[in-house]
Design an enzyme around this catalytic site. Structure first.
Site, PDB file in Angstrom:
ATOM      1  N   HIS A  12      10.251   4.299  -3.668  1.00  0.00           N
ATOM      2  CA  HIS A  12       8.913   4.659  -3.200  1.00  0.00           C
ATOM      3  C   HIS A  12       8.327   3.463  -2.461  1.00  0.00           C
ATOM      4  O   HIS A  12       8.607   2.319  -2.800  1.00  0.00           O
ATOM      5  CB  HIS A  12       8.016   5.020  -4.381  1.00  0.00           C
ATOM      6  CG  HIS A  12       6.832   5.862  -3.988  1.00  0.00           C
ATOM      7  ND1 HIS A  12       6.885   7.230  -3.897  1.00  0.00           N
ATOM      8  CD2 HIS A  12       5.568   5.521  -3.640  1.00  0.00           C
ATOM      9  CE1 HIS A  12       5.712   7.706  -3.522  1.00  0.00           C
ATOM     10  NE2 HIS A  12       4.882   6.688  -3.359  1.00  0.00           N
ATOM     11  N   ASP A  63      -1.957  13.300 -10.217  1.00  0.00           N
ATOM     12  CA  ASP A  63      -1.869  12.468  -9.006  1.00  0.00           C
ATOM     13  C   ASP A  63      -2.220  13.290  -7.773  1.00  0.00           C
ATOM     14  O   ASP A  63      -2.818  12.769  -6.832  1.00  0.00           O
ATOM     15  CB  ASP A  63      -0.468  11.851  -8.855  1.00  0.00           C
ATOM     16  CG  ASP A  63      -0.421  10.892  -7.669  1.00  0.00           C
ATOM     17  OD1 ASP A  63      -1.254   9.954  -7.644  1.00  0.00           O
ATOM     18  OD2 ASP A  63       0.399  11.070  -6.759  1.00  0.00           O
ATOM     19  N   ARG A  96      -9.051   9.898  -3.823  1.00  0.00           N
ATOM     20  CA  ARG A  96      -9.104   8.496  -3.378  1.00  0.00           C
ATOM     21  C   ARG A  96      -9.116   8.429  -1.865  1.00  0.00           C
ATOM     22  O   ARG A  96      -9.814   7.628  -1.252  1.00  0.00           O
ATOM     23  CB  ARG A  96      -7.891   7.727  -3.923  1.00  0.00           C
ATOM     24  CG  ARG A  96      -7.982   7.430  -5.410  1.00  0.00           C
ATOM     25  CD  ARG A  96      -6.638   6.983  -5.941  1.00  0.00           C
ATOM     26  NE  ARG A  96      -6.128   5.819  -5.272  1.00  0.00           N
ATOM     27  CZ  ARG A  96      -4.823   5.595  -5.039  1.00  0.00           C
ATOM     28  NH1 ARG A  96      -3.918   6.453  -5.436  1.00  0.00           N
ATOM     29  NH2 ARG A  96      -4.449   4.506  -4.418  1.00  0.00           N
ATOM     30  N   SER A 141      -0.529   5.676  -9.447  1.00  0.00           N
ATOM     31  CA  SER A 141      -0.196   6.821  -8.585  1.00  0.00           C
ATOM     32  C   SER A 141       1.311   6.840  -8.324  1.00  0.00           C
ATOM     33  O   SER A 141       1.979   7.872  -8.482  1.00  0.00           O
ATOM     34  CB  SER A 141      -0.980   6.696  -7.279  1.00  0.00           C
ATOM     35  OG  SER A 141      -0.455   7.534  -6.285  1.00  0.00           O
ATOM     36  N   LYS A 197       4.345   9.418 -10.544  1.00  0.00           N
ATOM     37  CA  LYS A 197       5.253  10.328  -9.819  1.00  0.00           C
ATOM     38  C   LYS A 197       6.704   9.970 -10.102  1.00  0.00           C
ATOM     39  O   LYS A 197       7.532  10.812 -10.395  1.00  0.00           O
ATOM     40  CB  LYS A 197       5.047  10.208  -8.300  1.00  0.00           C
ATOM     41  CG  LYS A 197       3.795  10.838  -7.784  1.00  0.00           C
ATOM     42  CD  LYS A 197       3.812  10.966  -6.266  1.00  0.00           C
ATOM     43  CE  LYS A 197       3.467   9.696  -5.525  1.00  0.00           C
ATOM     44  NZ  LYS A 197       2.079   9.289  -5.596  1.00  0.00           N
TER      45      LYS A 197
HETATM   46  N1  URA Z   1       1.760   5.677  -2.465  1.00  0.00           N
HETATM   47  C1  URA Z   1       1.351   6.456  -3.495  1.00  0.00           C
HETATM   48  O1  URA Z   1       2.068   7.352  -3.923  1.00  0.00           O
HETATM   49  N2  URA Z   1       0.157   6.208  -4.045  1.00  0.00           N
HETATM   50  C2  URA Z   1      -0.652   5.236  -3.602  1.00  0.00           C
HETATM   51  O2  URA Z   1      -1.716   5.062  -4.159  1.00  0.00           O
HETATM   52  C3  URA Z   1      -0.235   4.433  -2.520  1.00  0.00           C
HETATM   53  C4  URA Z   1       0.988   4.680  -1.955  1.00  0.00           C
END
Ligand code: URA
Length: 433
Positions: free
Chosen positions: A82, A161, A168, A183, A187
């Site tokens: 990620h 999320d 956000r 966040s 995930k």
């Molecule tokens: N990627 C995400 O999944 N969440 C964030 O807050 C920032 C980048």
């Protein structure tokens, strides 16, 4: 529990208890806590941060807001990556199929556009028919059939999320270390990956531009993963310039396909190989990251990564080889060169402005229901550090009948500087974990 008391705790710099966190996350996910209450709490977290233990509970509550997947019968390891987000960052799109082609399953829950950054899901959904809104069972089926899957947060997968991410984005509360860490990790820990590689960006196009802050975010996320015994590596990578040459949904897909064909911009290929090498090594498929990098490079050059991508497209509702419709078709856009006002070396003063310029053209989203124009784009003809002459086109603005063009031009002027040869940090500044 009165949500106003929970807000007051954070407002006054205190730590939330497990019971308060659970009550808030479950209430907000279920819709019994309103957005205005949630925004106030997020602002409290933004301003006052979170203690490590509190962040651990908050992340776990987000992860447990939906289904938590585990893949025991895949017959191969499952790994994921990620990114903290950047401008032109399409690395996940060639990376997931390349890693799958090397024998590691990639269950990937990605995000939509956030702030000035584009989202992997929005880019993939610019492909006609490509569906990322999968429930847990569909996600699992796609993974076991083709070895990699791109999914969204849904009412089934990390729903907390899904809501907090959109909130956000709509309230200017993205660049907060605990909110980014929770966040991302909620995930990643829900999707069943057995190991993780995190691409933490630094530079003016990152949410946390300072490399030290990026490293701290990386360390926080490693700690969260350790709690669940998920081996994790962090790469601290440059976002002081856009990644690749294309910024804009359809064109980023086409640039990703070029990478999958063994071509495309060198920085994108290097990053995909570096991240993929780490993933193969952590998954136990390669003896070293270096050996892993070579395998990823080979998958890009021999067509196996491209085949894996075509299989993912077919599995998720798209037609392999058909990467845009009428709206995305580059021929249906208007084009205008953006010229160098003087000679010198190209340097990016504020990469964030490039992402905002794309949004001005219609390629970004300020609220969840806003539609994105997949065709608009900024196409760079040179990269940071290149020597350019006065009057030379630095990039082409692909716009739709002039919409947002003037403000995009102003932003691009803010984004760049032409002057002495800049000293650029390496694409990969550090690796740890
Ligand atoms: N990627 C995400 O999944 N969440 C964030 O807050 C920032 C980048």
């Amino acid at each position: 529990m009165d949500v106003r008391d929970i807000i007051a705790t954070k407002r006054d710099g205190g730590s939330l208890s497990v019971a308060e966190i659970d009550a808030f996350i479950s209430g907000y996910t279920a819709g019994s806590i309103e957005d205005y209450h949630a925004s106030a709490l997020l602002m409290g977290i933004f301003l006052n941060g979170m203690q490590p233990e509190e962040l651990g509970h908050w992340t776990a509550a987000m992860m447990n807001s939906g289904r938590v997947m585990r893949f025991e019968n895949l017959g191969r390891p499952a790994a994921d990556k990620h990114s903290t987000g950047g401008v032109g960052d399409k690395a996940s799109i060639p990376l997931a199929p390349a890693v799958a082609a090397c024998g590691v399953a990639v269950p990937m829950i990605s995000g939509r556009g956030l702030g000035h950054t584009g989202g992997t899901l929005d880019k993939l959904e610019s492909i006609p028919g490509f569906c990322t809104e999968l429930d847990g069972a569909q996600f699992e089926r796609a993974l076991s059939r083709v070895g990699a899957v791109f999914g969204a947060q849904t009412s089934d997968l990390v729903p907390a999320d899904r809501k907090l991410y959109a909130l956000r984005n709509a309230t200017g509360l993205v660049p907060s270390m605990p909110l980014i860490a929770s966040s991302i990790m909620s995930k990643k820990l829900a999707e069943g990956a057995e190991s993780l590689v995190l691409d933490v960006k630094f530079g003016s196009g990152a949410f946390l531009p300072d490399p030290e802050k990026g490293a701290e975010l990386g360390r926080q996320m490693i700690l969260l993963a350790k709690g669940l015994k998920v081996p994790t590596r962090v790469l601290l990578t440059a976002m002081d310039r856009p990644l690749g040459l294309m910024v804009g949904h359809t064109r980023e897909i086409l640039e990703s396909v070029a990478c999958l064909e063994g071509a495309g911009p060198p920085d994108l290929r290097s990053l995909v190989c570096a991240l993929g090498g780490e993933m193969l090594h952590l998954a136990g498929i390669a003896d070293s990251t270096c050996a892993g990098e070579s395998r990823i490079a080979a998958s890009l050059d021999d067509g196996s990564a491209l085949t894996a991508f075509e299989n993912i497209c077919a599995q998720q509702g798209a037609t392999p080889g058909v990467y845009f419709d009428e709206r995305g078709d580059p021929k249906n856009l208007d084009h205008e060169p953006f010229l160098a006002e003087q000679g010198g070396h190209l340097c990016f003063r504020d990469v964030c402005e490039v992402g905002l310029a794309l949004a001005d053209l219609g390629g970004g989203r300020l609220s969840e229901d806003q539609t994105i124009d997949p065709g608009v784009a900024i196409e760079w003809h040179c990269v940071a550090g290149d020597s350019v002459s006065r009057g030379e086109p630095l990039c082409t603005i692909h716009h739709r009948q002039g919409a947002g063009l003037e403000s995009a031009r102003v932003r691009l002027r803010q984004a760049i500087n032409i002057g002495p040869n800049p000293s650029l940090p390496p694409l990969i500044l550090d690796r740890f974990g």
